[in-house]
Design a protein around this motif. Structure first.
Motif, mmCIF file in Angstrom:
data_model
loop_
_atom_site.group_PDB
_atom_site.id
_atom_site.type_symbol
_atom_site.label_atom_id
_atom_site.label_comp_id
_atom_site.label_asym_id
_atom_site.label_seq_id
_atom_site.Cartn_x
_atom_site.Cartn_y
_atom_site.Cartn_z
ATOM 1 N N THR A 1 -3.369 -2.730 8.609
ATOM 2 C CA THR A 1 -4.217 -1.795 9.346
ATOM 3 C C THR A 1 -3.754 -0.379 9.062
ATOM 4 O OG1 THR A 1 -4.591 -3.414 11.102
ATOM 5 C CG2 THR A 1 -5.070 -1.118 11.616
ATOM 6 N N TYR B 1 -3.716 1.355 -3.377
ATOM 7 C CA TYR B 1 -3.513 -0.080 -3.275
ATOM 8 C C TYR B 1 -3.027 -0.643 -4.615
ATOM 9 C CZ TYR B 1 -6.280 0.628 0.919
ATOM 10 O OH TYR B 1 -6.748 1.081 2.132
ATOM 11 N N VAL C 1 0.848 -1.193 0.000
ATOM 12 C CA VAL C 1 0.000 0.000 0.000
ATOM 13 C C VAL C 1 0.881 1.240 0.000
ATOM 14 C CG1 VAL C 1 -1.873 1.213 1.164
ATOM 15 C CG2 VAL C 1 -1.714 -1.286 1.312
ATOM 16 N N ALA D 1 -2.768 -6.226 0.860
ATOM 17 C CA ALA D 1 -4.069 -5.598 0.583
ATOM 18 C C ALA D 1 -4.276 -5.289 -0.894
ATOM 19 C CB ALA D 1 -4.239 -4.332 1.423
ATOM 20 N N LYS E 1 -8.763 -7.568 -2.067
ATOM 21 C CA LYS E 1 -10.030 -7.656 -2.792
ATOM 22 C C LYS E 1 -9.772 -8.311 -4.153
ATOM 23 C CE LYS E 1 -12.069 -4.951 0.337
ATOM 24 N NZ LYS E 1 -10.892 -4.678 1.189
ATOM 25 N N ASP F 1 -8.096 0.989 10.851
ATOM 26 C CA ASP F 1 -9.081 0.321 10.009
ATOM 27 C C ASP F 1 -8.399 -0.821 9.255
ATOM 28 O OD1 ASP F 1 -11.402 -0.301 8.762
ATOM 29 O OD2 ASP F 1 -11.432 1.433 7.423
ATOM 30 N N LYS G 1 -7.561 -3.253 6.402
ATOM 31 C CA LYS G 1 -7.636 -3.234 4.950
ATOM 32 C C LYS G 1 -7.185 -4.596 4.430
ATOM 33 C CE LYS G 1 -8.765 1.141 4.860
ATOM 34 N NZ LYS G 1 -10.125 1.568 4.462
ATOM 35 N N PRO H 1 -3.483 -8.821 4.896
ATOM 36 C CA PRO H 1 -4.151 -7.590 5.339
ATOM 37 C C PRO H 1 -3.174 -6.644 6.026
ATOM 38 C CG PRO H 1 -4.552 -9.317 6.922
ATOM 39 C CD PRO H 1 -3.749 -9.950 5.807
#
Length: 723
Positions: free
Chosen positions: A386, A336, A326, A360, A395, A390, A392, A384
């Motif tokens: 953070t 991303y 990221v 992510a 996907k 939050d 992330k 993942p």
């Protein structure tokens, strides 16, 4: 001077008698004139020689020779040889080309070519130099031919085209060509064109951008046939304005410090969108029509293909490898890594394979995603992270609006907290305190509401998620989710904040871990057609709103939670229209096949089919009466023992088959909800099992059989009366 004049007169005589070509040399630049087409005259008291339409100052001429070399009209031949370069200019274009050579650095200015028989000038480059370049300026179209060239410019672009017209760069068939720039200079790319750049030919071109981009155009880039290898670039592999078009060829991009291919609008002109034959187009689009495209990116936030507007995949074989993390350089807007990052992604054909690793990462990240055909395969194992407290996760597909109209789509997710598909947006809020449960919901609420004093809700919801078309056709969608929870954020197959409508096609979804729901919507779920199978550890279908079965066949099997769970908390929370649903859970009480907090919330508005097997209601009222049911139904509240892998047939008192279903595991169901087309209130029905699979069913889908004449032999439920 007298010797030169004598030589010139002799040359003129020879050209007129026996020779074909007069070569007028100025340093490393030679102008080659044919005998038949060029006259020679002197002027300015013998100080100027004019051959054809090209005037020479005699003092600038190094030498003149006559030979029988054949001159190819419209051609400028540039040969690099170590620290030097030579330029030979065909006489018919001599008036329009001015060339200077410094070592192996060639600079050319081209003027009007309208008089050259309607043709354009071609510049053919060959040879090798580790300290050379081509700089081309002008205002007219031309062609650059690479014919076995290895060229490095340590202090600037290898090829720098200032001409803002269309440039056709052709790589000669069977030749290997390599362009490099150095890590010094202010060049925008190793190969730069200020104007339109058409890459073509059946040879091979390798480009390395050691200062910025490998290839950049201030206008569009189009390519076909070419084998293009971009082995490294500090910035993008290919960068252009207006649009990028790949018709055919073989392109491999790797070793880039940013995006593989990037397109932008040209800010000085109006944005046009797609135009006929791309005439005067300024769209920011990417078009992949055919060929083979392979891109690997490793940088944080990098995209294999990034477009200001729309990416159209209409054909070809596309392989994308993403392993970046990221980019948090802008803390308010993290970027991303993704295979495709664009305003809209449209796939009409082709074969796209995406592999995502790193942190992510996304397969396709867009505002809108639309699939109409072709094959799309995504394997995403990104971990993942953070950001600002939050979580992330990775996907597969992420967009505000998703329309999977057709094609074959396979998504495999293994990263914790990942989502195969994430759609929609809104404002999330919580009320009543409490502890947030895995999967985005609250304990007892199945991801959609209430429990332990807290409830999460979404307002200002935007976006849409659709699958298939109104005629029942649609994509073949397969999702496998093996990721686990991460900081209370669950891995899910499909998560939609917006409403979900499934019109058709075929769906197969598998999840493996706690919190791993198959399809979750924070608004509603409506299944209108198609065949759909969910085998999930957590809820197969979960909605904060209502769930409708209006068409098609849906089979939901959960081994760790409810099979179908609506948290609408109102009449019609689960509606059986004209669709069919087989919903069962092997978890046991209090998890249910169909859970909507109150059995009376179920509505039967059509002549559909529903079998629910699992535990009894775990909370709320356990009323077993449905108001206004269009057909007969029952709630079997005594335990029914369904054996594994046998075929259970629901039949009327005359033995007519209403539906047959098979469960892959044994289930002791303390609440079985049953309704089927043909059931009437007050009539008696039985369920009998058999070990023989129905062979005449009109619908056969993961243990659900409709339209069969099969009968059972062993009582499962000896008799019940429909309400």
């Amino acid at each position: 001077m007298n010797r030169l004049l004598t030589t010139l007169l002799l040359a003129m005589t020879m050209v007129g008698s026996i020779a074909q070509t007069l070569n007028v040399q100025q340093g490393n630049v030679t102008y080659a004139f044919t005998a038949s087409g060029d006259d020679m005259t002197f002027s300015d008291n013998g100080q100027t020689l004019t051959v054809g339409q090209k005037a020479f100052t005699l003092s600038d001429i190094t030498q003149m020779t006559v030979d029988e070399t054949t001159v190819e009209p419209n051609l400028v031949n540039i040969v690099y040889d170590g620290s030097t370069a030579t330029v030979v200019i065909a006489g018919n274009v001599a008036p329009y080309v001015t060339a200077t050579v410094s070592g192996a650095h060639v600079s050319i200015t081209q003027t009007n070519t309208a008089a050259v028989d309607g043709e354009e000038i071609a510049y053919q480059l060959s040879g090798s130099s580790t300290d050379g370049s081509l700089t081309l300026d002008g205002t007219y179209k031309c062609t650059i031919q690479l014919a076995g060239l290895t060229l490095t410019n340590p202090n600037g672009a290898a090829i720098d085209i200032g001409n803002k017209k269309r440039i056709q760069l052709s790589v000669k068939n069977g030749t290997q060509n390599t362009l490099n720039d150095g890590n010094a200079g202010s060049q925008k790319a190793c190969l730069y064109s200020k104007g339109q750049l058409q890459l073509q030919g059946k040879g091979t071109l390798t480009v390395n951008g050691n200062t910025a981009h490998a290839i950049k155009s201030g206008d569009y880039i189009a390519m076909k046939n070419l084998t293009l290898n971009i082995a490294s670039a500090i910035k993008d592999g290919i960068s252009c304005n207006k649009y990028f078009l790949m018709e055919s060829g073989n392109v491999t991009i790797s070793g880039v410090g940013d995006d593989g291919i990037q397109t932008d609008f040209e800010e000085d002109n109006d944005v046009t969108g797609v135009t006929s034959n791309h005439e005067d187009e300024n769209s920011g689009n990417v078009y992949i029509e055919g060929g083979t495209l392979t891109i690997t990116t490793t940088a944080n936030g990098a995209k294999c293909v990034k477009a200001d507007s729309t990416v159209y995949v209409n054909g070809g074989t596309i392989t994308m490898n993403v392993s970046g993390g990221v980019d948090t350089s802008d803390s308010s807007d993290p970027s991303y890594a993704a295979a495709f990052g664009c305003g809209k992604f449209v796939q009409n054909g082709g074969n796209v394979t995406i592999t995502v690793k790193g942190t992510a990462g996304r397969g396709v990240k867009a505002y809108d995603i639309e699939t109409n055909g072709g094959e799309l395969s995504i394997t995403n194992s990104a971990a993942p992270t953070t950001i600002s407290s939050d979580v992330k996760g990775a996907k597969g597909l992420k967009a505000l609006n998703i329309a999977l109209n057709g094609g074959t789509i396979n998504i495999s997710m293994s990263g914790n907290a990942s989502k195969a598909i994430r759609c929609g947006d809104g404002t999330q809020s919580t009320s009543g305190g409490g502890m947030r449960a895995p999967g985005g919901g609250w304990p007892g609420g199945g991801g959609g509401g209430g429990g332990m004093g807290g409830r999460t809700t979404w307002t200002n919801v935007t976006g849409s998620y659709t699958q298939g078309l109104s005629d029942g056709t649609g994509p073949t969608l397969t999702i496998t989710q093996t990721g686990s929870q991460y900081n209370s954020s669950s891995a899910k197959a499909i998560k939609a904040i917006c409403a979900v409508t499934i019109y058709g096609g075929q769906t197969e979804v598998t999840t493996k871990t706690s919190g791993g729901e198959g399809l979750e919507s924070k608004t509603s779920i409506s299944i209108e057609g198609g065949n759909h199978y969910f085998f999930c550890y957590d809820d197969c279908l979960n909605s904060a709103g209502k769930i409708f079965f209006n068409g098609g066949a849906t089979v939901c099997y959960s081994n760790g939670n409810d099979a179908v769970d609506s948290n609408a908390g109102t009449t019609g929370a689960i509606t059986i229209g004209n669709g069919a649903v087989l919903a069962y859970t092997s978890k046991g009480a209090p998890e249910e096949g169909l859970d909507c907090d109150n059995n009376s919330y179920i509505q039967i508005t059509g002549n559909g089919y529903a079998i629910s097997a699992g535990g009894s209601q775990g909370g709320g009222s356990s009323s077993n009466t449905i108001s206004g049911a269009k057909q007969g139904y029952t709630f079997l509240t005594s335990t029914v023992s369904y054996k594994a892998k046998v075929y259970n047939t629901l039949a009327d008192a005359s033995g007519n088959n209403l539906m047959t279903f098979q469960l892959p595991v044994a289930i002791s169901s303390t609440l079985s909800f049953i309704t089927a087309k043909g059931m009437t209130s007050g009539s008696k029905y039985t369920i009998k099992s058999s070990t023989t699979e129905p062979s005449d069913a009109t619908t056969s889908w993961h243990g659900l059989y409709l339209g069969s004449s099969a009968t059972g032999t062993t009582n499962v439920v000896s008799s019940f009366t429909a309400k």
